[in-house]
Write an enzyme that holds these catalytic residues in place. Structure first.
Site, PDB file in Angstrom:
ATOM      1  N   GLU A 254     -17.687 -44.693 -63.900  1.00  0.00           N
ATOM      2  CA  GLU A 254     -17.795 -44.944 -62.454  1.00  0.00           C
ATOM      3  C   GLU A 254     -16.470 -45.564 -62.024  1.00  0.00           C
ATOM      4  O   GLU A 254     -16.151 -46.698 -62.388  1.00  0.00           O
ATOM      5  CB  GLU A 254     -18.945 -45.893 -62.130  1.00  0.00           C
ATOM      6  CG  GLU A 254     -19.104 -46.119 -60.633  1.00  0.00           C
ATOM      7  CD  GLU A 254     -19.956 -47.322 -60.290  1.00  0.00           C
ATOM      8  OE1 GLU A 254     -19.562 -48.081 -59.377  1.00  0.00           O
ATOM      9  OE2 GLU A 254     -21.003 -47.513 -60.943  1.00  0.00           O
ATOM     10  N   CYS A 288     -17.240 -51.133 -54.849  1.00  0.00           N
ATOM     11  CA  CYS A 288     -16.722 -49.764 -54.835  1.00  0.00           C
ATOM     12  C   CYS A 288     -17.499 -48.869 -53.889  1.00  0.00           C
ATOM     13  O   CYS A 288     -17.059 -47.751 -53.601  1.00  0.00           O
ATOM     14  CB  CYS A 288     -16.743 -49.187 -56.247  1.00  0.00           C
ATOM     15  SG  CYS A 288     -18.343 -49.345 -57.058  1.00  0.00           S
TER      16      CYS A 288
END
Length: 484
Positions: A254, A288
């Site tokens: 990720e 994020c």
């Protein structure tokens, strides 16, 4: 210095034992709200990582059955929820996010242990295929991939490890975990709870902290670690891809984001503004999945901008342990300076400062508290559109047509999270279907949840965390044709 009954051992954890660094070196952990030292933790390297890998490899033949592993997950869930206030306090002190928000992260972490405990038995059961071919019965078995290396960032000190270690334990994978050097204390607290409350075989979970290059390098070099799960920057993710080639490791990555937040002219502007505030300022904007570029249709641009500005001006910045604080400090000077640079760059190119302080008024050497900032009349040549800011900055960008919104949103090499607000579902669906982002919230700014797969497209990563797909990241499928 921090004191907590959940931090009896400021140490790593290898083969069921609390251990110091072989070298005796330590790394200091600081409270970003005041710059004071919280603790000194071991600064480990390749040798300690080798022993952790060996411990994980040794326990593989003795990993217990699904029922026992489910009990581990349930007991971890219960322990986290029972201790959420104290774990949240530790998290708040080393990260800076408000205590209430930190407790919410502990609950979020517990939800992953809960989800996988409830679904793992069915998900891991062998599947006999209904079709017969070549005079055989075909069965697909779900086998543990083996020892998994888990590398986590500082922005969600317990949420990120839960997304990785819960499915790994469910799958029967021993793990070697490396937390971020900025926030190791929350991880130590979780490992202490697991050490005290679970009947784990030695080597099932291991914790090493210290040199990213030495620890990460050893995880990548070892043939005994077939799976690496990493959350962090795209640059590091690309390095791991290069390093994985010798052993053809499985990677779950990720990586970075640059999330668009699209407000159409038929959107509920009150709801969109509320969702933007909740999404953008969680963790002081250091997530994020938070909105990085806010696109607002020109006919509602002024009205929506005013709603956002009013809300931002009402936010309270301060020490996360103080009551009624909405936003804590940024994690370090580098993060502070990046936000400051993005705002200064935008203002120099014609953006207007609507809320927050001018960059010239801010100095990271005095404080890491960054005023939540709103700028309008933002254009695509500004850094805040091209790069992930990772801080409390709201750049509001006007657009004319739906085609413009789609074009602008996709003007990035990243593809992690995105958001669309509008009342016409068919219209919104057309936009969502053409966005190259793995997560797209429609009329919500919410991020991932335990039961749903989450991950990125393009340079935002490979693999998924959460849901059935998140469990399968730690599984190898073995097909067995039976001709008996």
């Amino acid at each position: 210095m921090i004191e907590s009954y959940l931090l009896k051992h400021l140490a790593g954890y290898i083969d069921g034992q609390w251990v110091e660094a072989d070298s005796g070196k330590t790394a200091d952990v600081f409270n970003p709200a005041n710059g004071k030292q919280l603790a000194a933790v071991p600064y480990m390297g390749a040798d300690e990582t080798k022993r952790a890998i060996a411990a994980g490899r040794a326990v593989l033949p003795d990993v217990p059955d699904v029922d026992t592993r489910r009990e581990w997950l349930e007991d971890t869930r219960d322990a986290l929820l029972a201790e959420k206030e104290e774990i949240g306090r530790i998290l708040c002190l080393e990260h800076g996010k408000p205590w209430k928000e930190a407790q919410g992260e502990v609950e979020y972490a517990a939800s992953f242990f809960d989800y996988f405990a409830g679904t793992m038995a069915d998900a891991l059961a062998p599947e006999t295929l209904p079709e017969k071919a070549k005079n055989c019965t075909w069965t697909v078995h779900k086998r543990s991939i083996g020892v998994a290396g888990l590398i986590t960032p500082w922005n969600f000190p317990i949420g990120m490890i839960a997304k990785k270690i819960a499915p790994a334990m469910a799958a029967g994978c021993p793990t070697v975990t490396k937390p971020a050097t900025e926030t190791p204390l929350t991880m130590i607290a979780m490992f202490q709870l697991m050490h005290e409350r679970l009947d784990l075989p030695k080597g099932m979970i291991n914790l090493v902290m210290g040199s990213s290059s030495d620890i990460g390098g050893e995880l990548m070099r070892s043939p005994d670690v077939p799976m690496i799960s990493f959350t962090g920057s795209t640059g590091v993710g690309q390095l791991l891809i290069e390093q994985s080639k010798d052993w053809v490791k499985k990677l779950g990555l990720e990586l970075g984001g640059n999330a668009p937040f699209v407000v159409l002219d038929d959107a509920d502007l009150e709801s969109a503004a509320d969702n933007l505030i909740a999404n953008k300022f969680r963790g002081a904007g250091q997530t994020c999945v938070c909105a990085n570029r806010i696109y607002v249709q020109s006919s509602v641009y002024e009205e929506f901008s005013n709603k956002v500005i009013d809300r931002v001006k009402a936010l309270k910045v301060g020490d996360g342990m103080d009551e009624d604080v909405n936003i804590g400090p940024l994690i370090n000077q580098a993060g502070f300076d990046k936000v400051k640079d993005h705002v200064a760059d935008a203002l120099s190119k014609g953006a207007q400062l609507e809320a927050g302080k001018h960059p010239d008024e801010l100095d990271a050497s005095k404080s890491l508290f960054y005023s939540p900032t709103v700028i309008t009349q933002v254009t695509h040549d500004m850094k805040c559109c091209k790069e992930e800011t990772f801080g409390p900055l709201v750049p509001l960008i006007p657009f004319e047509t739906d085609e413009d919104a789609l074009k602008f949103s996709n003007q990035t090499e990243f593809g992690l999270a995105s958001y669309v607000f509008g009342k016409d579902e068919a219209r919104a669906d057309r936009i969502v279907a053409n966005l190259h982002f793995g997560h797209c919230g429609y009329n919500t700014g919410t991020g991932p949840a335990a039961h749903a797969p989450f991950g990125g497209m393009l340079q935002s990563g490979v693999g998924r965390e959460g849901g059935h797909d998140g469990l399968m990241e730690f599984i190898e499928l073995q097909t067995v044709p039976n001709g008996s």
